[in-house]
Scaffold this active site. Sequence first.
Site: not given
Length: 1158
Positions: A84-86
């Site tokens: 999700d961060e990516v």
Amino acid sequence: MAVSLPRVRKYDVFICFRGADARFNFISRLHSTLRRKQIEYFIEFEIHVSTEEVYERLFRAIEESVLSVVIFSENFASSKWCLDEVVKIHEWRKRNAQVVIPVFYNVDPENVRHQTGTYAEAIERYELDLNDHKSRVHKWRHALSETANLPGVASSTYRLESEFINGIVKDILEKLGHMTAYDSKSLVGIEKHIFQVEALLHIDSSDVCIIVGIWGIGGIGKTTIATGVYCKHRYRFDECYFVENVRENSEKLGVIYLRNKLLSQILDERIHVSTPELPTSIKEKLRHKKVFIVLDDVNNVTQLEYLAGEGDLFDFGSRIIVTTRDKHILNRVEVNAIYDAKGLDWNEALELFSLRAFDRNCPLDALTDLSERIVHHATGVPLVLNILGSFLYGRSMEEWKSALENIENGPFVEMFDVLKLSYDALSQDEKNLFLDIACFFKGEDIDFVKRISNACGFLADRGIHSLMEKSLVTIANNIIEVHASIQDLGQEIIHRQHLQEPGKRSRLWDPEHVHHIFRFNSGTEAVEGIFLDMSKVKEIELSPKAFTRMSNLRLLKFYAPSYHENCKLYVPQVLEYLPNELRYLHWHGYPLKSLPSSFCPEKLVELHMPYSNVEELWKGIQLLPFLYKIDLSYSRHLIGIPDLSRAPNLCSINLEFCTSLLQIHESIQYLDKLGHLNLNCCEKLRSLPSHINLKSLEVLDLRRCSNLQVFPLIVGSMNNLVSLVLDGCESLRSLPSSINMLNILTNISLVNCTKLEKLPDIFASMVRLKSLRLKATEMKKLPSSVSHLVGLKILSIEMCKNLKFIPNISGMNCLETLSLSGCENIEKLPRLAGLSSLVELNLSGCCNLLEIPDDIGSLSSLSSLSLKGSKIVRIPASIKDLSRLYHLDLTDCTRLKFLLELPPFLQYLYATNCISLEMVSSSKVALTSHKLTKDRGNNLDNVHLFDFTGCLELDQESCSNIMVDAQIRIQHMAKLSRKQSPSLTVCFPGNEIPDLFAHRTDGSCLTIKLSSGWCNERFLGFALCVVAEFKGRGLEDFSLQCGLKINNGNIRKYNSPCLWYGTRFVDSHHTILWYDHVFHNQTMKEIKNGYHSDEILFDFYSINDYDFVYSWEVVKCGICLLYKQDAEELDKIYIDDDDDDDEEEGEEEEEEERGVGE
């Protein structure tokens, strides 16, 4: 000290990583390097809050960062958090053009780009589990592919992790240098100044060290210009450092402290030098460092002399910028150039003012005339323009006219009058908050400032926000800062409260004024704060009634920059009174046995009395609703602490080195908010409360509580304690089994618990434990349940002389360091297979260890192995499979006879005093293979050492093998490793200079005649060789030094980076080969600087840290000039030899087969 310009972005870098793969080794080292390079970064080390809060914080941090670094590791895709961060980083890059750097840590970039390997397994699992969320999986795939296709950094291209980290940080610095993380509203017109300073610095010139001064009045932008140049070019240098507020910090901490901090930063080691002159050893190290240093706000020559030397302290190519208000200082030290920082021109000044006043780059039509008149009075000073613009933002026409009238109607306009307009517009609470910050709290932690200010009723959050909006304060790295001119404003306001009598002012910090009010007992109810640096005064005697008239005193701090400074405030009898309004009481070396009996600490927030004479604070129970912190460290007469049951908000207690402390009051176990409890070195403390349930406790430090016999039972939930340190608890015999309830512990340290005989059984719940240290305990064996510690990274069981047995630990596949150093009774090790993450194995001092398990070759991550002092006779053949092993220590392995098939990438081999060693095989096959040459490339570490000192049984063939290997390594280094400036030293028994060294002589001095054109583009440097003879039985240690003299020039001296120990050379000759690329670089610079170079003298010495070593003598020496064609020919010769050997072996095998057939 971080660089702090007004920022649009809070962070330089956001770090996205998979914690289970990298957190406790690679990431921690990256974190340390980023901090050392003064890069602001966001790293989420631990997650303890709900999903929504984490996502919000992480995504906000991404948006607040200039660039993002995504560290792809083997199991990265197994974390939905990371994926999700990516996705967020990818979307933010598309929307806002954020720079993203992919880093591939022990993973093939193709696996990430195309989702193969572990990435395929994870994504396919999600596709099955998230049938209703296929769009989310699609976003993950897309973001992974897009991000991994960006230019990045891969660990596979680096030999050492340290080089890999340096490569990442250099890439970050280079990209930051071409971007801005700073608020354009404050940087109007900055580019032309940066360009002009760059021109003076000659950034691209590497043959000289240049010092440039930036001179101008306060607020003109000197620091902003210096910071802009620094941020743009710091990536070009080996080390960089920005020393902020030199004037102020020299006064507070001393210039010696600043110099030690600067040198520690540059050399990446702790430096403590108290003398004006630096030791030669440190100077030598600094001369090999190309640095970029900014010394900001210098106000005397001594500061420059200590911090910058005379320009010759650092390597050629170094740059130093000095900002100052005093041009005389720059002329005194003869800097290379001075840049006169002028104010903004008319258009720039109007634009900057407009950005602050109207949030646009030109005035509103209706206010154009007023704006231009106000800008005229600002005379182009950016600070004044910022303050005035911020003050007038959103105000009415009448308020604008009133402000202009105040500026224009005075007999003359001072900066004070202009800046005071913003102060006058503050509310009363905001004025008090601003004056506290300007007089007392500049450079303090913002949380501390808010805590104290809120307790004073100033509504700190709102007030600080207002001060920031008006450009009166800034916050950088959680530290509150005030420009020097703004600080002067606040202090001048206080001074004007009463020009003659300091005791009628609200805040006192000047030592003379503080001395005055105590000498004449002239303090009044007007005084709200007193801060005194006791190093700035002689002795002051306080009367018993010293504070009686200062009933409104809120803040009292008597401090010493050095904790060894004695208290200079004397109270001959008793202190009758302390004001009950005190929120902050800091009294270093408080001289009395207790606080005044009349003192009611009900409003107290922080109590600091280090090095005091206190025996007890007060008697009975006190109401302490606001008390947050107690620090009584080094109060060596303290017997006990009072009942603290009515201090519900107490978060920190520091009692370290309270060496008379006998007990801890039972009430401490009920302090629900207590997060830090430091009892380090409370030598007489025998017991703690029998039970503890401190649910907020994060750090419990019980080091060197040498009489502590029993550790309390853990009851209830203590889910915040991450570190338990009991080092030096010499009376502790065991730990309770309830320690297993501390299930988020990451560190247990029991070093020097000399009576500790056993550990309790370890439950599977302690999976988060990363470090277990048991050095110098009485344990005979570890519990077999230690195998439950599957997340353990460090297992240190050093100096456990009774330990005989190590249980099966093969399941510890996260273990990185295993140290059994000094465990004298261990004869056998358990199986090592399964320890796939093990990086360091230390078996030094295991003097009864007879063998190493044959499966040592399975330790695929092992980089360091020490067998020093063991009784091993052989090293398993599987050691050759350790492709990452670069450090092998066999010192004093007196039974070792053979060294065969060594790992290919060794950089340090210590075989010192292996008195039985007879045979060392050659590594030329590995060293000359094309694959090895390609892999090694530019990735050699700085120092290589192969030491066979004292191995007097080595046969001639082995010495020849060592010499040939050294020759190959030297040629490879010279040809391929310019960037890392490597060195190689090889020492082995012998009394001859090898044939490689065409220039040779008896004695220690050699002059060589050189033909024209010898120094061309194919020249790689000098290889050096000496034969050293030991004379007598001195115990001196020594290293080699070479003096170099080109024709009739000056002699420059260069030290070998290696040290030998005199006792190893008794009655023997040794041959020492030495190649150092730094030596080559410095020689080339001498030649380029104009020396005619047809004759060079080399003079060799044996030296120690202090002087020449006379028990040693260099009896022969030789020089070899290295050229590219020689290295290429060498490769061809040895590769052809290897091919011939292979052909001969093949022919012999064929003949044998034919013989069998016949």
